[in-house]
Motif scaffolding. Structure first.
Motif, PDB file in Angstrom:
ATOM      1  N   PHE A   1       0.823  -1.192   0.000  1.00 36.80           N
ATOM      2  CA  PHE A   1       0.000   0.000   0.000  1.00 36.80           C
ATOM      3  C   PHE A   1       0.867   1.256   0.000  1.00 36.80           C
ATOM      4  CE2 PHE A   1      -2.330  -3.458   1.828  1.00 36.80           C
ATOM      5  CZ  PHE A   1      -3.634  -3.297   1.376  1.00 36.80           C
ATOM      6  N   ASP A   2       0.308   2.334  -0.529  1.00 39.95           N
ATOM      7  CA  ASP A   2       1.000   3.621  -0.472  1.00 39.95           C
ATOM      8  C   ASP A   2       1.085   4.125   0.965  1.00 39.95           C
ATOM      9  OD1 ASP A   2       1.251   3.913  -3.346  1.00 39.95           O
ATOM     10  OD2 ASP A   2      -0.901   4.332  -3.363  1.00 39.95           O
ATOM     11  N   PHE A   3       0.026   3.872   1.731  1.00 39.84           N
ATOM     12  CA  PHE A   3      -0.027   4.279   3.131  1.00 39.84           C
ATOM     13  C   PHE A   3      -0.526   3.110   3.978  1.00 39.84           C
ATOM     14  CE2 PHE A   3      -0.333   8.283   0.908  1.00 39.84           C
ATOM     15  CZ  PHE A   3       0.345   9.198   1.721  1.00 39.84           C
ATOM     16  N   VAL A   4       0.101   2.938   5.133  1.00 43.00           N
ATOM     17  CA  VAL A   4      -0.407   2.022   6.162  1.00 43.00           C
ATOM     18  C   VAL A   4      -0.499   2.832   7.447  1.00 43.00           C
ATOM     19  CG1 VAL A   4       0.104   0.004   7.580  1.00 43.00           C
ATOM     20  CG2 VAL A   4       0.509  -0.088   5.108  1.00 43.00           C
ATOM     21  N   SER A   5      -1.625   2.715   8.145  1.00 42.99           N
ATOM     22  CA  SER A   5      -1.802   3.491   9.373  1.00 42.99           C
ATOM     23  C   SER A   5      -1.979   2.592  10.582  1.00 42.99           C
ATOM     24  CB  SER A   5      -2.997   4.444   9.250  1.00 42.99           C
ATOM     25  OG  SER A   5      -4.167   3.768   8.846  1.00 42.99           O
ATOM     26  N   LEU A   6      -1.427   3.051  11.694  1.00 45.27           N
ATOM     27  CA  LEU A   6      -1.573   2.436  13.017  1.00 45.27           C
ATOM     28  C   LEU A   6      -1.998   3.558  13.957  1.00 45.27           C
ATOM     29  CD1 LEU A   6       1.694   0.299  13.358  1.00 45.27           C
ATOM     30  CD2 LEU A   6      -0.611  -0.579  12.971  1.00 45.27           C
TER      31      LEU A   6
END
Length: 310
Positions: free
Chosen positions: A185-190
């Motif tokens: 993915f271009d972005f992964v968020s936590l």
């Protein structure tokens, strides 16, 4: 407590022990609290630490070597995994539920913060985004109005009741295991996930494979380890749901060790007049929350952007 009077903790590979066999308040004899195990610092591996905070029969200790705050002794891994799925933690005083409820206020906050933080980070072309620990899907929903049209957004949430609620509202939130995700993915968020991780270093190394080269990890957590003690924390510690409290230095070390280069930190204070008023109401209702004096705490809600490096 002064660091010079440090406690010697058992190494992380120590055998689990039944650290407490007290019963849950109001429960029968079969409802004993989960076995606990002493662990070393999840960041530097040292075992010298001093008492930083206490709640629900658990200690949060501060590492003498690197300053990370972590829970030790803590529930054994099996109990942590079960609580992650159910949202229920048993402790000496009863039980801690962290299921909560969906929040429209949280959705509005996410939408406003993402618009501000992602300005300049995202152009007009669609992007792909994975939100890990998506909860009721508030961030996934917020991103749908912030990211460019055509962006591919999905979430993963291990707590079945939360994932099901999100899907019932038409949000793409699944309950699959991270090991089953093969895309990048271009972005992964936590977002507010880090403090729940028993082994943050291994987790961050693992999710690096989900971020495309040059992609971005967005991580949100508090800077609890920057406080001298839990007395400066603006809310309950929620032990043992929360297992690790980092500060800026410790979090940046975790990120770099996992192959990410942090390049931006958006820090927001929580001890506003509104937060203090909410805490007072909760206190009057009998909830075990600290009273807050506005604009005094060093605590900040940190949002980090970190780029995957090769």
């Amino acid at each position: 407590m002064n660091p010079s009077s440090a406690l010697r903790l058992a190494p992380q590979h120590a055998d689990p022990v039944a650290h407490g066999t007290g019963m849950l308040a109001g429960e029968g004899p079969m409802q004993a609290v989960a076995a606990q195990v002493a662990v070393a610092c999840p960041l530097c591996g040292q075992s010298d630490a001093w008492g930083w905070g206490w709640e629900n029969g658990y200690s949060a200790v501060k590492c003498v070597g690197c300053g990370l705050v972590y829970v030790s002794p803590r529930p054994v891994d099996e109990a942590i995994s079960e609580a992650t799925r159910t949202g229920q933690h048993r402790h000496e005083a009863g039980a801690l539920s962290v299921v909560y409820t969906p929040s429209r206020r949280k959705l509005a906050r996410y939408r406003a913060r993402m618009r501000r933080v992602l300005a300049g980070e995202v152009g007009q072309d669609p992007v792909s985004w994975l939100d890990i620990g998506a909860g009721f899907g508030e961030l996934v929903e917020a991103l749908g109005t912030v990211l460019p049209a055509g962006s591919r957004i999905r979430g993963i949430e291990p707590m079945a009741v939360k994932a099901a609620h999100a899907r019932a509202r038409g949000l793409p939130v699944g309950s699959e295991r991270l090991a089953e995700v093969r895309e990048r993915f271009d972005f992964v968020s936590l977002v507010n996930v880090f403090s729940h991780l028993p082994d943050p270093a291994a987790f961050l190394r693992d999710i690096r494979r989900l971020v495309r080269p040059g992609g971005t990890l967005l991580l949100v957590t508090g800077n609890g380890a920057d406080l001298a003690s839990a007395d400066g924390y603006p809310d309950r510690l929620d032990l043992p749901d929360h297992l690790v409290f980092a500060g800026r230095e410790q979090l940046e070390a975790f990120l770099r060790n996992a192959g990410f280069e942090p390049y931006r930190c958006d820090a927001v204070r929580l001890d506003t007049a509104g937060w203090a008023a909410k805490a007072l109401v909760k206190k009057l209702l009998g909830q075990p929350v600290p009273l807050v004096i506005p604009y005094r705490s060093r605590f900040r809600d940190m949002l980090y952007l970190a780029r995957r490096v090769e």
